[in-house]
Every structure is written in structure tokens, then in C-alpha cells.
Design a protein around this motif. Structure first.
Motif, PDB file in Angstrom:
ATOM      1  N   TRP C 203      -5.856  -0.792  16.048  1.00  0.00           N
ATOM      2  CA  TRP C 203      -4.777   0.036  15.540  1.00  0.00           C
ATOM      3  C   TRP C 203      -3.615  -0.880  15.137  1.00  0.00           C
ATOM      4  CZ3 TRP C 203      -7.690   1.137  19.815  1.00  0.00           C
ATOM      5  CH2 TRP C 203      -8.327   2.377  19.868  1.00  0.00           C
ATOM      6  N   ALA C 204      -3.098  -0.671  13.923  1.00  0.00           N
ATOM      7  CA  ALA C 204      -1.967  -1.485  13.461  1.00  0.00           C
ATOM      8  C   ALA C 204      -0.867  -0.529  13.012  1.00  0.00           C
ATOM      9  CB  ALA C 204      -2.401  -2.385  12.310  1.00  0.00           C
ATOM     10  N   PHE C 205       0.321  -0.708  13.594  1.00  0.00           N
ATOM     11  CA  PHE C 205       1.425   0.224  13.372  1.00  0.00           C
ATOM     12  C   PHE C 205       2.542  -0.444  12.587  1.00  0.00           C
ATOM     13  CE2 PHE C 205       0.046   3.272  16.675  1.00  0.00           C
ATOM     14  CZ  PHE C 205      -0.790   2.479  17.438  1.00  0.00           C
ATOM     15  N   ARG C 206       3.170   0.330  11.718  1.00  0.00           N
ATOM     16  CA  ARG C 206       4.398  -0.127  11.060  1.00  0.00           C
ATOM     17  C   ARG C 206       5.455   0.944  11.288  1.00  0.00           C
ATOM     18  NH1 ARG C 206       5.873  -1.161   4.742  1.00  0.00           N
ATOM     19  NH2 ARG C 206       7.619  -2.552   5.164  1.00  0.00           N
ATOM     20  N   TYR C 207       6.486   0.576  12.013  1.00  0.00           N
ATOM     21  CA  TYR C 207       7.508   1.567  12.357  1.00  0.00           C
ATOM     22  C   TYR C 207       8.818   0.879  12.697  1.00  0.00           C
ATOM     23  CZ  TYR C 207      10.270   5.020  14.710  1.00  0.00           C
ATOM     24  OH  TYR C 207      11.306   5.847  15.047  1.00  0.00           O
ATOM     25  N   SER C 208       9.926   1.480  12.285  1.00  0.00           N
ATOM     26  CA  SER C 208      11.232   1.063  12.798  1.00  0.00           C
ATOM     27  C   SER C 208      12.146   2.273  12.816  1.00  0.00           C
ATOM     28  CB  SER C 208      11.841  -0.041  11.931  1.00  0.00           C
ATOM     29  OG  SER C 208      11.972   0.404  10.601  1.00  0.00           O
ATOM     30  N   SER C 209      13.043   2.280  13.795  1.00  0.00           N
ATOM     31  CA  SER C 209      13.955   3.420  13.947  1.00  0.00           C
ATOM     32  C   SER C 209      14.787   3.627  12.689  1.00  0.00           C
ATOM     33  CB  SER C 209      14.889   3.194  15.148  1.00  0.00           C
ATOM     34  OG  SER C 209      14.149   2.859  16.293  1.00  0.00           O
ATOM     35  N   VAL C 210      15.097   2.529  11.999  1.00  0.00           N
ATOM     36  CA  VAL C 210      15.963   2.618  10.828  1.00  0.00           C
ATOM     37  C   VAL C 210      15.180   2.952   9.563  1.00  0.00           C
ATOM     38  CG1 VAL C 210      15.835   0.191  10.161  1.00  0.00           C
ATOM     39  CG2 VAL C 210      17.945   1.458   9.726  1.00  0.00           C
ATOM     40  N   ARG C 212      13.187   0.911   7.864  1.00  0.00           N
ATOM     41  CA  ARG C 212      12.903  -0.263   7.025  1.00  0.00           C
ATOM     42  C   ARG C 212      12.234  -1.300   7.909  1.00  0.00           C
ATOM     43  NH1 ARG C 212      18.169   0.767   5.533  1.00  0.00           N
ATOM     44  NH2 ARG C 212      18.871  -0.987   6.791  1.00  0.00           N
ATOM     45  N   SER C 213      10.927  -1.241   7.956  1.00  0.00           N
ATOM     46  CA  SER C 213      10.185  -2.034   8.944  1.00  0.00           C
ATOM     47  C   SER C 213       9.792  -3.386   8.390  1.00  0.00           C
ATOM     48  CB  SER C 213       8.916  -1.279   9.367  1.00  0.00           C
ATOM     49  OG  SER C 213       9.253  -0.015   9.893  1.00  0.00           O
ATOM     50  N   ARG C 214       9.439  -4.297   9.292  1.00  0.00           N
ATOM     51  CA  ARG C 214       8.838  -5.557   8.929  1.00  0.00           C
ATOM     52  C   ARG C 214       7.622  -5.293   8.032  1.00  0.00           C
ATOM     53  NH1 ARG C 214      12.824  -7.169  10.951  1.00  0.00           N
ATOM     54  NH2 ARG C 214      13.094  -8.735  12.597  1.00  0.00           N
ATOM     55  N   SER C 215       7.307  -6.251   7.176  1.00  0.00           N
ATOM     56  CA  SER C 215       6.203  -6.064   6.222  1.00  0.00           C
ATOM     57  C   SER C 215       4.844  -6.025   6.923  1.00  0.00           C
ATOM     58  CB  SER C 215       6.227  -7.196   5.190  1.00  0.00           C
ATOM     59  OG  SER C 215       6.052  -8.444   5.825  1.00  0.00           O
ATOM     60  N   LEU C 216       3.895  -5.300   6.310  1.00  0.00           N
ATOM     61  CA  LEU C 216       2.538  -5.219   6.846  1.00  0.00           C
ATOM     62  C   LEU C 216       1.578  -4.887   5.704  1.00  0.00           C
ATOM     63  CD1 LEU C 216       1.060  -5.484   9.591  1.00  0.00           C
ATOM     64  CD2 LEU C 216       1.074  -2.995   9.723  1.00  0.00           C
ATOM     65  N   TYR C 217       0.455  -5.581   5.676  1.00  0.00           N
ATOM     66  CA  TYR C 217      -0.535  -5.409   4.608  1.00  0.00           C
ATOM     67  C   TYR C 217      -1.925  -5.283   5.212  1.00  0.00           C
ATOM     68  CZ  TYR C 217       3.160  -6.835   1.434  1.00  0.00           C
ATOM     69  OH  TYR C 217       4.323  -6.884   0.731  1.00  0.00           O
ATOM     70  N   HIS C 218      -2.807  -4.575   4.469  1.00  0.00           N
ATOM     71  CA  HIS C 218      -4.216  -4.609   4.855  1.00  0.00           C
ATOM     72  C   HIS C 218      -5.032  -5.068   3.659  1.00  0.00           C
ATOM     73  CE1 HIS C 218      -5.695  -0.992   2.702  1.00  0.00           C
ATOM     74  NE2 HIS C 218      -4.441  -0.596   2.824  1.00  0.00           N
ATOM     75  N   SER C 219      -6.173  -5.662   3.954  1.00  0.00           N
ATOM     76  CA  SER C 219      -7.022  -6.168   2.874  1.00  0.00           C
ATOM     77  C   SER C 219      -7.900  -5.044   2.319  1.00  0.00           C
ATOM     78  CB  SER C 219      -7.892  -7.316   3.391  1.00  0.00           C
ATOM     79  OG  SER C 219      -8.748  -6.848   4.410  1.00  0.00           O
ATOM     80  N   THR C 220      -8.249  -5.184   1.069  1.00  0.00           N
ATOM     81  CA  THR C 220      -9.174  -4.255   0.413  1.00  0.00           C
ATOM     82  C   THR C 220     -10.580  -4.460   0.980  1.00  0.00           C
ATOM     83  OG1 THR C 220      -7.801  -4.382  -1.546  1.00  0.00           O
ATOM     84  CG2 THR C 220     -10.085  -3.647  -1.876  1.00  0.00           C
ATOM     85  N   ASP C 221     -11.373  -3.388   0.966  1.00  0.00           N
ATOM     86  CA  ASP C 221     -12.726  -3.530   1.522  1.00  0.00           C
ATOM     87  C   ASP C 221     -13.545  -4.499   0.685  1.00  0.00           C
ATOM     88  OD1 ASP C 221     -14.886  -1.759  -0.209  1.00  0.00           O
ATOM     89  OD2 ASP C 221     -12.783  -1.080  -0.406  1.00  0.00           O
ATOM     90  N   MET C 222     -14.493  -5.129   1.323  1.00  0.00           N
ATOM     91  CA  MET C 222     -15.245  -6.235   0.735  1.00  0.00           C
ATOM     92  C   MET C 222     -16.074  -5.810  -0.483  1.00  0.00           C
ATOM     93  SD  MET C 222     -15.012  -9.383   1.631  1.00  0.00           S
ATOM     94  CE  MET C 222     -13.560  -9.924   2.540  1.00  0.00           C
ATOM     95  N   ASP C 223     -16.676  -4.622  -0.458  1.00  0.00           N
ATOM     96  CA  ASP C 223     -17.472  -4.192  -1.610  1.00  0.00           C
ATOM     97  C   ASP C 223     -16.611  -4.156  -2.864  1.00  0.00           C
ATOM     98  OD1 ASP C 223     -19.651  -4.008   0.002  1.00  0.00           O
ATOM     99  OD2 ASP C 223     -19.654  -1.822   0.156  1.00  0.00           O
ATOM    100  N   THR C 224     -15.422  -3.591  -2.724  1.00  0.00           N
ATOM    101  CA  THR C 224     -14.507  -3.535  -3.865  1.00  0.00           C
ATOM    102  C   THR C 224     -14.090  -4.936  -4.296  1.00  0.00           C
ATOM    103  OG1 THR C 224     -13.685  -1.443  -2.987  1.00  0.00           O
ATOM    104  CG2 THR C 224     -12.337  -2.531  -4.684  1.00  0.00           C
TER     105      THR C 224
END
Lengths: 282, 282, 282, 282
Positions: C203-210, C212-224
Motif C-alpha cells: 500500500w502506498a499513500f499520498r496525503y497531507s493535511s494541507v 499539497r503532498s510530497r511527490s509520488l509516482y507509480h510505474s506503468t504496467d510492463m505489458d504496456t
């Protein structure tokens, strides 16, 4: 590949110039605008001569504190640099270019009452290391504790007379590195700025075989600075003879720092600052 | 000046023999009854060959984890030695006798697929270091990363053919150290036990110029041990081919550990344990 | 204040994504274009689940390797990340914002089969630390080994049910931090991205009370990816299910990395990648 | 679980008593005849008050140098302890009994002008840690940087008035630990010797709930020692007021070291050495 600062003048807590200024040496560890590398986080060192003069006939023995931690978060560096006072100290932050991160690779290096530090590199060091190390006097050879080009250069300069004449000794060592380099096909063998001290005088060199050396600056004398900035609270920390030579200016104020020219040796002692040509194009 | 353990057999978590036994290697770090020093707290290393065989024609490349922390409290050593599995590993704890505490001075040392470690010393190393270092092949010279006698000896053995014939190569290197030592007035130049592996075979040497070498033991083969101690729960962790060579017995059970004689090389491979004379008095 | 990367997919040497890519996690340690700090040199950690499945009924226990050295020059990290293989690992580089540089302050943190890491901060932590620590279950309290906000948040989430429902548990912990913060006059108490795993799901979360959270990226699936870049040699190292969530894209190729939206939890498991709203504005 | 030494007297290089004596503190790190553990290799610390008196109305601020390296091979400890001079210093070598090896767990601990160190343990600390930590004043709570029982005890004593009355403050803290211990079924909660200083006076305590405390000795006054050993070259290094309190005698000479009795506080200041009952059986 690094940044360094050397101070000469009235006894001072080293923290005044390595921690407490706008672009202090430790701030440069995290962000060095003029450095070959932006980050200098691969250890640091502080070598300082004692505040109390050596007894008659004895030479002052410097202490050296070295650590492999990044300087910016090292609590011990804060403790020590705010505690000791010294009339002459050399401090260095490292950006490693190959040799491992270990205390024995941190500057300054010491031999008896002498300290030495270096920013820059000997080109293709792996190629020339064996010949250069072999050229070190056998009695000095066992003293080499680390694996840097800088430490070998220091011991080569000691071999070639640095203790009798630092300018001639380091000059001869640099010429030897260039000679060995040429023999191995290395065109521009030496790059850097160098600081040497015997505890009384500070010699700071700017030289590279290619003629484009790492940056080096010296501070303006205090009397002039006090005239220029009569209200500067900050200047009160320093005595009249206080001067630094440093890889980068410690602040952005006009007139406070002056670049040391290429192929030059700066000399700081009781009579103030002067500089002379060093290995200038022949 | 140290203690070491080498394992060959079915893949095993190194923790089984370096952490989990009565007198495990890590326990010896704190208290070594048979060692020249009681405490071996000046860093450690673990070198291990991978569990999965190398692809056809390729040699197995060992990994090496080294740290300057005392082994007894190093959390990373626990994590790694309980996680990886290896059919052949070398582990070492150091009691420094001069050279500084830094990772580059921790054993085992690696060259391509070879690992090497040493307990003992080259006598008067400061005196002979220069000659021995310059006897290393220039192509190998830049690989020397630390400042120990052991690493120089390893590179001298590589220079003298260790990769073709480990017994002859290390033998020639030892003879060279003795020759250089004599030239400098060092009477008994070599002291120690040595482990060498290429990932398939383990060679363990016990030799000293004076004929009184550091202690070395090998374990009894598992079939015999299981007959001797049919109820030993502990033995179930080990496969039939599991054997160790180690500076000190890992437990006090009679018959489990046998001393390796003076001037002997022990050889462990798929066909089991055997030993032969090594540099015996000629 | 840091950077992190989490991987899920076919077993892989962690070095493939933390060392060997254009903007690998270790490269980000020296130069993080999108980070709140440019340099992340205050230690690192790697937590990995074993390649071999746990025995029936047993949960996979992750190993954790942590060091206070800057990641870019740590030889042990190279050795270990090129040696072990893992189907699910979390790696983290730290830029300390107060708490000291020590292994116990390095991420990821572990509790039984769970790993947790965090980039960001709890605002005014010195102010809220005591209340938050007091809110940790007394049975979990002695497990807190370091002094970071992140470790307290993890134990608060464990207290509030993370092991039963990671999304609800971390959500409740964040709400508790915000509640305690408000009671102390802290307006925007939580900032960050968070990774949690039980060894099966990530589980990977992106959240901030304000908001405007720290950056977060996920990779595209391998088939694509393989359709997009059919000639990419580099992709052959990865299996079909390989995916990462990471603070910054690992390369500049269009279409390879997608930003995770604000107030979102990404979930990676055998069925691939999906995401859901997390603590979205109520 | 450790060994310590405190000095009061004329300014002295700490190396004189922590490095240069027969059974110096650093020698005890490797081999402590009277210690609960033989080896004390899990870090060390040196806290020293400055040689120059604080300006009128100001309190002397001590410096602290701490390291996780074993003291016996730490080059920086040699550099610093032979360089600084101090009229009052506390030094400590650690044998960890659980809490991790990190600088924040090394003694002495500091609060404003106060230093504190401890040899021994709070029994079942994991059981009582939470209650004791929450008994620390909330304004002091954020200052706790490490995870040792000793640091919590120090902050509890600060909470209970140590700065107004060190003997009463530490006494109350110990009674609180015993009270909390009893509530958790811990019979003998406190074990140890303790040193406290404000830069002017040194208090050294020997106390354990069970009445069998760790060893503690104080040195005989210099005038007496000079009469006893008129030819002792070694004594010339010390001034008339030089005295130490130390876990073990620094040499084997009869009459030089005297055991501090159980349940006693030793007090060293300008008027010399005296001791009083401390928490004696009521």
C-alpha cells in the motif's frame, strides 16, 4: 573534489567560520555553488594548532579530528569546533572521487608539526599511483595510512623538501607528478588547491597543469573590512590579524573576498597576506 | 590477531554457525579463550558464494559484507546472516594490531571469484611493507584498498599464481615474505592461519615461520557426528556435507572438532575433508 | 524530507531499481530534482521479503539493512542489493530534519511481517511527540527504538488496527495526529507519502493535511511498457508483474511513470495496480 | 554495565587518566577486572567543562564528544583528550545491555550546565520505561534523544529537582523508579553508580536497591600521595587538588584508591573530597 578553509590570526573558535557564516564550510558541504561537485558529504576533517605557544625550541603539534559522517549533521564537529580555540586551523569537507570513505582518507593530513590538505585530483591516479608511491622516501612510506592521491602527493612533497621550503617542496612534487603522468600518457596530471602549514605560516596554492584550477579566495584584511562595513556586528568576532583562505566566499558582501590568481601561492603569517607566482608557465 | 570460520556444504544461513552456537564466531568476538587476544572487536566481515550455481562457464561471484562495528552488537550482521543462504562462506572478526579500523581493512578480501582471510600477522610489517607491496604485480597493485599485512599477502599470492594453484601460490608468497623479512633482519616473518576459496573448494592453511601457529580446527564429518550424537537436535540444521574450519571449536562436545596440524593445508570440497603437509620443514 | 521506492513483482535484485537506473534511488540521494531537499545523505534502509514463500500458515519475515552512511558510497548496499532477490522490497534514503543520524532512525521500520516507511513530516513534532507516543499501545511502546516522527506514526497506526486494515489503520493514525496537532495549535499536522506492506500487498499513500503532498509516482504496467518501447533492452530485466511506486520517476521516458493523485492510496498485489481515495476532503 | 571516571582538580588533559595509566579507562574498555562485563566496547563519551572560567553570572557549558567506536582504537578520542584541558570532566565507556549502539545512547548526558553518567541498570527497563518516561516533565520530554534507562533516569531526576539539590533530586528519582518497579513486580529496580556535575562540584553516587552496587573508588588526596610515593614521576602531572572517582582503581599501588561505601554520595569540590550516606536503609 572537495572544499576547504584555512584560518590564520588571533585565536578563534573554528565554528565562527566553518559553521556560523552564510556560506560556511559546512553549508558548502550541502550546497557548493562553485564546486566541481555540488555535494561534499563524504567525510570531513579539522586540524588545529594549539592556542598556547609551544615551549621554547619546540614545534607546535596540531590536533586532527576526522570523521566519515557528512559534516552538516555531525554533532561532534559542533562540540569541538565551538570548544577549542586556535590561531591557525585547516578544515576540509570531502566529495570522494573513488577512494573509499574512511577517516584515513579525510584531510588534513599530518606529519610532525605539518598539516596538508587538497581540493582537486591527480588525473588517472590508478595509473600513476604505484610510481608515485614508490618515489616516496622509504622512511616516510609506512606513514601513508589511506588511499588518496592527496596523501601520496603530501608524502612526495615531504620527500622533496617541503619541510625546508614548502613552496619549492610542493612545486617539485607537482612537477614529479606531471613527469610521471606524461610517462604514462596523462596530459594534465595535477589539478587543485592546496594548503600547507607548519603552525606559524600558512601557504595556500592554486595550480593545475591545464591552467584552470579549482576556485580559491582570500579574505580582505580586517582593518579594511571594518572601514568598509563599520556597522557589521559580525566582524567583532574577529581580531585584526584574522584572515581566511577558502574554496568559496563565505558570504555575498562585495569586497570581502578576492580570488587568488592561477599559479599562485598565498602566504599568511604575522606580517599579513601576500602572494607570489607558483609554477607559472615556463 | 583475529578469529575466523569457513563453511562448506549444503546451503546454510551463516547465522547457524556464526551466531547460534555455544562458542559461535560472534561469541568469540567478545571472549576468545584460545585467541592471541581475548577481544576481537575491531570490525568483521562475511563473504559468501551464492546458493544458485553460476551459469555454465561462469565463475561464482561472492558477496562481501564488512563493518567496523564490533560483531556482537551489529544488527545488520544478524539480518544478513539469517537471510542469505550459501554453500560456502568465510567469516572473520578482527582484533586490530596497528592498521586502522576501517572497512577496507576487514577480511575477507576478494579478487574476482576468490576470497581470502587471515588470522595472524606478518612480523615487523612496517619494515617489510614497502618491499612486499612493490613485489605485487603492477596490474594488481591498484586493487589494494586497505593497509593490512593480510591484503598485501593476498595480492602477493595472486601475483605468484594463487589462481592457478592456491597451495603453490600462497606457499610462494609466504616464502617471499620470509625472504624479504630475512633481508630486513626479521627472523620469523609469517604467523597465521589462512583461508582461500574459489567458490568450489575451500583451502585452509595453518603455518608460521616459527612453527607455533595460531589455533585451527576442523569439524568431524556429519555422518560420524550423527552416530556419535544421535539425539542432537542441533545437528538437524546441517546437511551431510556440512563442515567448518574455524579458529576455535564452536562447542565443548568431545569429538566434534579436531585440531589441524602445524604446516598443513586442509582441503574441503564435494569429496569431503582431507589435509596435506604445507611448507613443512625442508 | 526523504525519497523512497517500493517494488512488487517477480523476484528482482533491488539494485536493478535502486542503483542501475538513470534517476535511481541512490542517484536521488545526491540530487533529487523533485524533493523538498536536494540532498538525501543522512542514511538509508532496505527492507526485503524473501524470495522463497513462507511455509504454509507462516507469514513472510522481511530482513532490514540500514546504515547511517550516505547511500551513494555505501559498498555494503551494493553488495547486498546485487545479491539478494526479492518479490517485494522497500528502500528509503533519508534527509534528516532534526532527529539524529542513527540506524534506529532509518526507514523502513518493521513490526512482525510488516514494513513501513515515510517521506515527509509531522509538523511541530517536538510539541506533539509526547501525546502521540502516549497514545501508542503500551505493549507496542517498548518497540520504539528511534526518535523519528515516522516511527511513532507507524506504532500509532499499529495501535489503531493497521494489521487488520492498513488503509483504515493508517487513516485513523493520521486523523489522531491531526487531532492532537489541533489541540496544540498545529494547523497542518501531517505531510507525506507512506508505504506499508505485509509481504503480499503493497500500500502506498499520498496525503497531507494541507492538500499539497510530497511527490509520488507509480510505474506503468510492463505489458504496456513493452508495447510502448519494444526495443528497450532495459525492460528485459523485469517480469510481467514488476511495478514500482517511487518518490520521483526513475527516468525521463514519456509514459513510464504516472503521478499518484493527492489523498490517494495505491495498492499493488498479484492482480496488479489500482488506487482509491484516501482521507479525501470530508 | 559500563565503566566511568570523573576528574576534579587543576586543569588537566583528560588523556592523563583515561589513556595514560596502568588500568586507564580505555584499558578497562578492553579488560575490566572488576566489571560486570569484561569488555566495554559499545561506544564511549567524554564531557568536559572549559578551562577558562565562565563570565560572571554565567554557568560553564560543558562540551561532549561521543562515539560508537570502541574507545581503545578511536583516534579522535586520542586527539581530543590530549588537546583539551579541563578542571572537571566525566568519561564513560559502554557495555550495551540492550539499547542500540548509537551516539545518543552514549554517556555522559547533558542538560544546560549539567552532566550525568551511570554504570548499572534499571531492572526490567522495558517494563517500566513507559511509566518512567511519562513521569518526566513534559518540557524536558523532547530532550530525550536516546533509548537508555540512564537518560530517562537523568531526566526524571531533573524533573524532581536535581538542579536545585542533586542529592535530593537523584534520590527522589531513584525512589520513583523503585516505586514504579514495585508496581510492576520488579523487586530490585535500581543498580549502579552515578556521576553528576554542574561544572563546579562533582557528586558521585553508589547505590543499588539490592544493596550490592557496582564498584566505585576515589583517589587519595595528592598531598598524602606525594608523601607516600615521593619519587613517583607520574604524580608530577597532577596538581594538589587533583582527584578522581572511578569504577576501578587506575593502578595497583596500595593506598592510592579507596572504595566508596554502599549507599554513599561522594562530593568533590574546591574544599576537597567528602562523602555522606545516600538513601541508606530506612
Amino acid at each position: 573534489m572537495c572544499r576547504w578553509l584555512a584560518y590564520s590570526g588571533e585565536p578563534l573558535h573554528p565554528s565562527e567560520v566553518i559553521l556560523d557564516t552564510q556560506h560556511s564550510l559546512v553549508a558548502q558541504a550541502l550546497n557548493s555553488p562553485l564546486g566541481a561537485e555540488t555535494v561534499n558529504g563524504d567525510g570531513f576533517g579539522l586540524g588545529w594548532y594549539p592556542e598556547t605557544p609551544a615551549e621554547s625550541g619546540q614545534k607546535p603539534v596540531p590536533a586532527v579530528f576526522r570523521s566519515t559522517e557528512p559534516a552538516w549533521n555531525d554533532q561532534n564537529l559542533r562540540e569541538i569546533s565551538t570548544t577549542v580555540r586556535s590561531p591557525l586551523f585547516l578544515s576540509h569537507i570531502r566529495a570522494a572521487a573513488g577512494p573509499p570513505i574512511q577517516q584515513t582518507n579525510c584531510h588534513p593530513f599530518r606529519h610532525e608539526n605539518w598539516l596538508f590538505m587538497h581540493n582537486g585530483a591527480l588525473a588517472d591516479f590508478a595509473t600513476v599511483k604505484r610510481d608515485l608511491t614508490f618515489a616516496v622516501d622509504p622512511s616516510l612510506y609506512p606513514e601513508i595510512q589511506g588511499t588518496t592521491d592527496s596523501e601520496v602527493l603530501f608524502h612526495l612533497a615531504l620527500t622533496l623538501g617541503l619541510q625546508d621550503d614548502p613552496v619549492a617542496g610542493l612545486g617539485a612534487a607537482i612537477r614529479e607528478v606531471e613527469r610521471v603522468g606524461h610517462a604514462h600518457g596523462v596530459q594534465f596530471a595535477v589539478q587543485g588547491t592546496f594548503a600547507v602549514s607548519d603552525g606559524t605560516t600558512l601557504w595556500a596554492f592554486r595550480y593545475s597543469s591545464v591552467g584552470r584550477s579549482r576556485s580559491l579566495y582570500h579574505s580582505t584584511d580586517m582593518d579594511t573590512l571594518r572601514e568598509m562595513y563599520p556597522d557589521a556586528e559580525r566582524l567583532r568576532a574577529f581580531g585584526r590579524r584574522a584572515q581566511v583562505v577558502v574554496s568559496e566566499p563565505l558570504n555575498d558582501l562585495p569586497g570581502v573576498f578576492t580570488e587568488v590568481p592561477e599559479s599562485t601561492v598565498s602566504i599568511l603569517d604575522d606580517s599579513g597576506y601576500r602572494h607570489e607566482p607558483f609554477l607559472a608557465a615556463s
